[in-house]
Design a protein around this motif. Structure first.
Motif, PDB file in Angstrom:
ATOM      1  N   SER A 114       0.848  -1.195   0.000  1.00  0.00           N
ATOM      2  CA  SER A 114       0.000   0.000   0.000  1.00  0.00           C
ATOM      3  C   SER A 114       0.876   1.235   0.000  1.00  0.00           C
ATOM      4  CB  SER A 114      -0.900   0.017   1.241  1.00  0.00           C
ATOM      5  OG  SER A 114      -0.102   0.195   2.397  1.00  0.00           O
ATOM      6  N   GLY A 115       0.242   2.371  -0.281  1.00  0.00           N
ATOM      7  CA  GLY A 115       0.934   3.646  -0.211  1.00  0.00           C
ATOM      8  C   GLY A 115       1.309   3.993   1.227  1.00  0.00           C
ATOM      9  N   THR A 116       0.434   3.635   2.159  1.00  0.00           N
ATOM     10  CA  THR A 116       0.729   3.873   3.581  1.00  0.00           C
ATOM     11  C   THR A 116       2.066   3.244   3.961  1.00  0.00           C
ATOM     12  OG1 THR A 116      -1.570   4.059   4.295  1.00  0.00           O
ATOM     13  CG2 THR A 116      -0.013   3.252   5.921  1.00  0.00           C
ATOM     14  N   VAL A 119       5.085   5.041   2.342  1.00  0.00           N
ATOM     15  CA  VAL A 119       5.465   6.272   3.041  1.00  0.00           C
ATOM     16  C   VAL A 119       6.154   5.928   4.363  1.00  0.00           C
ATOM     17  CG1 VAL A 119       4.526   8.309   4.219  1.00  0.00           C
ATOM     18  CG2 VAL A 119       3.709   7.692   1.924  1.00  0.00           C
ATOM     19  N   TYR A 142      -2.366  14.555   2.922  1.00  0.00           N
ATOM     20  CA  TYR A 142      -2.620  13.144   3.247  1.00  0.00           C
ATOM     21  C   TYR A 142      -1.526  12.269   2.654  1.00  0.00           C
ATOM     22  CZ  TYR A 142      -5.048   8.671   3.707  1.00  0.00           C
ATOM     23  OH  TYR A 142      -5.387   7.391   4.050  1.00  0.00           O
ATOM     24  N   HIS A 143      -0.994  11.378   3.483  1.00  0.00           N
ATOM     25  CA  HIS A 143       0.028  10.438   3.006  1.00  0.00           C
ATOM     26  C   HIS A 143      -0.228   9.042   3.551  1.00  0.00           C
ATOM     27  CE1 HIS A 143       2.654  13.702   1.484  1.00  0.00           C
ATOM     28  NE2 HIS A 143       2.354  14.358   2.582  1.00  0.00           N
ATOM     29  N   GLY A 144      -1.487   8.663   3.806  1.00  0.00           N
ATOM     30  CA  GLY A 144      -1.761   7.370   4.407  1.00  0.00           C
ATOM     31  C   GLY A 144      -1.755   7.469   5.917  1.00  0.00           C
ATOM     32  N   ASP A 211       3.782  15.966  -1.283  1.00  0.00           N
ATOM     33  CA  ASP A 211       3.016  15.579  -2.468  1.00  0.00           C
ATOM     34  C   ASP A 211       2.934  16.852  -3.311  1.00  0.00           C
ATOM     35  OD1 ASP A 211       0.912  15.190  -4.275  1.00  0.00           O
ATOM     36  OD2 ASP A 211      -0.316  14.068  -2.851  1.00  0.00           O
ATOM     37  N   ASP A 244       5.988  12.219  -2.528  1.00  0.00           N
ATOM     38  CA  ASP A 244       4.949  11.195  -2.482  1.00  0.00           C
ATOM     39  C   ASP A 244       4.171  11.241  -3.797  1.00  0.00           C
ATOM     40  OD1 ASP A 244       2.860   9.506  -2.024  1.00  0.00           O
ATOM     41  OD2 ASP A 244       2.292  10.364  -0.088  1.00  0.00           O
ATOM     42  N   VAL A 246       2.185   8.709  -4.794  1.00  0.00           N
ATOM     43  CA  VAL A 246       1.186   7.630  -4.745  1.00  0.00           C
ATOM     44  C   VAL A 246       0.010   7.966  -5.664  1.00  0.00           C
ATOM     45  CG1 VAL A 246      -0.515   6.498  -3.239  1.00  0.00           C
ATOM     46  CG2 VAL A 246       1.878   6.694  -2.507  1.00  0.00           C
ATOM     47  N   ILE A 247      -0.428   9.212  -5.642  1.00  0.00           N
ATOM     48  CA  ILE A 247      -1.492   9.630  -6.567  1.00  0.00           C
ATOM     49  C   ILE A 247      -0.908  10.201  -7.858  1.00  0.00           C
ATOM     50  CG2 ILE A 247      -3.269  11.386  -6.973  1.00  0.00           C
ATOM     51  CD1 ILE A 247      -4.353  10.993  -4.274  1.00  0.00           C
ATOM     52  N   LYS A 271      -0.957   2.930  -6.008  1.00  0.00           N
ATOM     53  CA  LYS A 271      -2.196   3.075  -6.776  1.00  0.00           C
ATOM     54  C   LYS A 271      -2.134   2.550  -8.217  1.00  0.00           C
ATOM     55  CE  LYS A 271      -4.197   6.451  -3.748  1.00  0.00           C
ATOM     56  NZ  LYS A 271      -5.526   6.517  -3.198  1.00  0.00           N
TER      57      LYS A 271
HETATM   58  N1  PMP Z   1      -0.004   9.011  -0.181  1.00  0.00           N
HETATM   59  C1  PMP Z   1      -0.942   9.683  -0.853  1.00  0.00           C
HETATM   60  C2  PMP Z   1      -0.587  10.987  -1.504  1.00  0.00           C
HETATM   61  C3  PMP Z   1      -2.232   9.168  -0.950  1.00  0.00           C
HETATM   62  O1  PMP Z   1      -3.186   9.843  -1.588  1.00  0.00           O
HETATM   63  C4  PMP Z   1      -2.525   7.922  -0.352  1.00  0.00           C
HETATM   64  C5  PMP Z   1      -3.892   7.274  -0.442  1.00  0.00           C
HETATM   65  N2  PMP Z   1      -4.898   7.957  -1.012  1.00  0.00           N
HETATM   66  C6  PMP Z   1      -1.516   7.268   0.347  1.00  0.00           C
HETATM   67  C7  PMP Z   1      -0.267   7.830   0.395  1.00  0.00           C
HETATM   68  C8  PMP Z   1      -1.780   5.963   1.031  1.00  0.00           C
HETATM   69  O2  PMP Z   1      -1.958   4.962   0.090  1.00  0.00           O
HETATM   70  P1  PMP Z   1      -2.785   3.641   0.445  1.00  0.00           P
HETATM   71  O3  PMP Z   1      -4.218   4.047   0.538  1.00  0.00           O
HETATM   72  O4  PMP Z   1      -2.491   2.715  -0.686  1.00  0.00           O
HETATM   73  O5  PMP Z   1      -2.254   3.142   1.747  1.00  0.00           O
END
Ligand code: PMP
Length: 439
Positions: A114-116, A119, A142-144, A211, A244, A246-247, A271
């Motif tokens: 996952s992105g969480t 990070v 937001y970063h998870g 981000d 970051d 992720v998006i 993602k």
């Molecule tokens: N970083 C950003 C910029 C995100 O938008 C998100 C999730 N929307 C995450 C990290 C976390 O990713 P995940 O939901 O896959 O854990």
């Protein structure tokens, strides 16, 4: 509430075993969410038989929409061969090669689920590499859900503190105080204040996490001056710059960093690069990524993960990324521009104060006008938040699915007429808001 609704019946059943009937806060909707049944291309069907045009695409992850035949075939092939092994597979090398080739800041990568997690591992890598304990992140971004990464996310105005030195506010109740004191919160796009904070705390900072088009900060890009300053000051102070993506990997083959022209020390991704399956990745300069290298004995940062780099995510992700050629990005950009233009026109036609922000295939609606350059500018008043929720419901009732707080993410199966349909629906929904004087 509609007694004949299958969604409502499912929600009633869900409440017996899931807290509030929910297992993912992001998709909660009051009084009950609409449950998905199946999707194809840019359309999704709910369990009551309604067809929706999908403008959220699993919160930006499905850049090719639903059930894309090429991705489905890749996943099916791998499922028949086995879905996860206590061994590495060739598939992880192929996806790593593609990302290292495309993204400027990626030399080496480690996959996560996952992105969480991506990070979290990036912040741990930065601490291990620099020997420093603290991190800096942008207010509201937001970063998870790693404790440090979720600091000062969605903080309400009463807790904001000084605009030039925003308060470090825990997101979850019960967060230990050590977490908030180890996070320095930066005001987005404020060069002077951010540079002053970095200089004041530099000796204890392992990394700056940012981000470049932060959704919760209003989906406004980081300014060129802000990025130049961040790159210069972090390099000077020995702080790692962590972007970051992720998006924002969906903005260009090389992500937002290539589009906005800044190369970080570490990059997190996720993602879209899972082709519809769970994925994440922590990546960056080879010398920094060496903190994960087990070849010389126990690494500085051990990192496992039972399903990390599982071959279903890897092969589907590779197929998804390979489909994203220049023509695909150009079409997504054109559709994003069409949509922003059309939505801004819809606000004007309805005489409602509002605007569409974003870049490429990412669009965000705001029920306020004026220049937005940071979290505090973009933060909706309670009336604006209520009106946005109502707008979202009017869109949903007319067959357009978006995030309740105004986020839209486009997909490659969309055609010009789909974008036109979204704009036309927004006209209708805004007219309802105006007629009923919701704002
Ligand atoms: N970083 C950003 C910029 C995100 O938008 C998100 C999730 N929307 C995450 C990290 C976390 O990713 P995940 O939901 O896959 O854990």
């Amino acid at each position: 509430p509609d007694p004949s609704s299958r969604s409502q019946a499912l929600h009633t059943r869900a409440k017996r075993t899931l807290p509030g009937g929910n297992t993912r806060t992001t998709v909660y909707l009051s009084p009950y969410p609409v449950y998905a049944a199946h999707g194809a291309g840019c359309r999704v069907h709910d369990v009551d038989g309604n067809e929706l045009i999908d403008c959220i695409n699993n919160f930006t992850a499905l850049i090719h929409g639903h059930a894309h035949p090429v991705l489905a075939a890749a996943a099916h092939r791998q499922i028949d061969l086995g879905t996860a092994f206590g061994m590495p597979t060739e598939s992880e090398i192929a996806l790593a090669e593609l990302l290292a080739e495309r993204v400027p800041g990626i030399e080496h990568i480690r996959f996560t689920n996952s992105g969480t997690e991506a990070v979290m591992m990036a912040l741990k890598a930065a601490r291990a590499y620099t020997g420093r304990p603290r991190i800096a992140k942008v207010e509201g971004a937001y970063h998870g859900s790693y404790d440090y990464a979720e600091t000062s996310l969605d903080a309400s105005p009463a807790n904001w503190g000084d605009a030039a030195a925003p308060a470090s506010v825990a997101h979850s109740q019960g967060t230990p105080q050590g977490v908030t004191s180890d996070v320095v919160v930066l005001p987005f796009n404020d060069c002077q204040a951010t540079e002053a904070l970095l200089r004041a705390h530099g000796a204890s900072l392992a990394g700056v996490l940012i981000d470049l088009l932060p959704n919760r900060v209003g989906l406004i890009p980081a300014s060129a001056e802000y990025l130049l300053m961040l790159r210069r000051v972090t390099a000077e102070l020995g702080i790692l710059l962590i972007i970051d993506e992720v998006i924002t990997l969906r903005l260009a083959p090389g992500g937002a960093q290539s589009r906005l022209g800044v190369t970080p020390d570490l990059t997190t991704v996720g993602k879209i690069m899972g082709g519809g399956f769970p994925v994440g990745g922590v990546a960056g300069r080879a010398d920094v990524m060496a903190v994960f290298d087990p070849s010389g004995g126990r690494p500085a940062v051990p990192h496992g993960g039972t399903f990390s780099a599982n071959p279903v995510s890897m092969v589907s992700g590779l197929a998804a990324m390979q489909l994203l050629d220049d023509a695909a990005y150009a079409k997504l950009d054109r559709h994003g521009d069409m949509l922003r233009l059309g939505l801004n026109q819809a606000f004007a036609d309805a005489c409602i104060a509002g605007q569409a922000t974003g870049l490429g295939s990412l669009v965000k609606l705001h029920l306020k006008t004026g220049r937005l350059s940071n979290y505090r500018d973009a933060y909706p008043s309670p009336e604006q938040a209520r009106a946005m929720a109502r707008f979202n419901r009017e869109m949903l009732n007319r067959g357009v699915l978006m995030a309740s707080y105004g986020l839209i993410a486009l997909s490659t199966p969309m055609r010009d007429q789909d974008i036109a349909q979204i704009i036309e629906t927004a006209h209708e929904a805004l007219n309802v808001l105006r007629r009923e004087e919701v704002l």
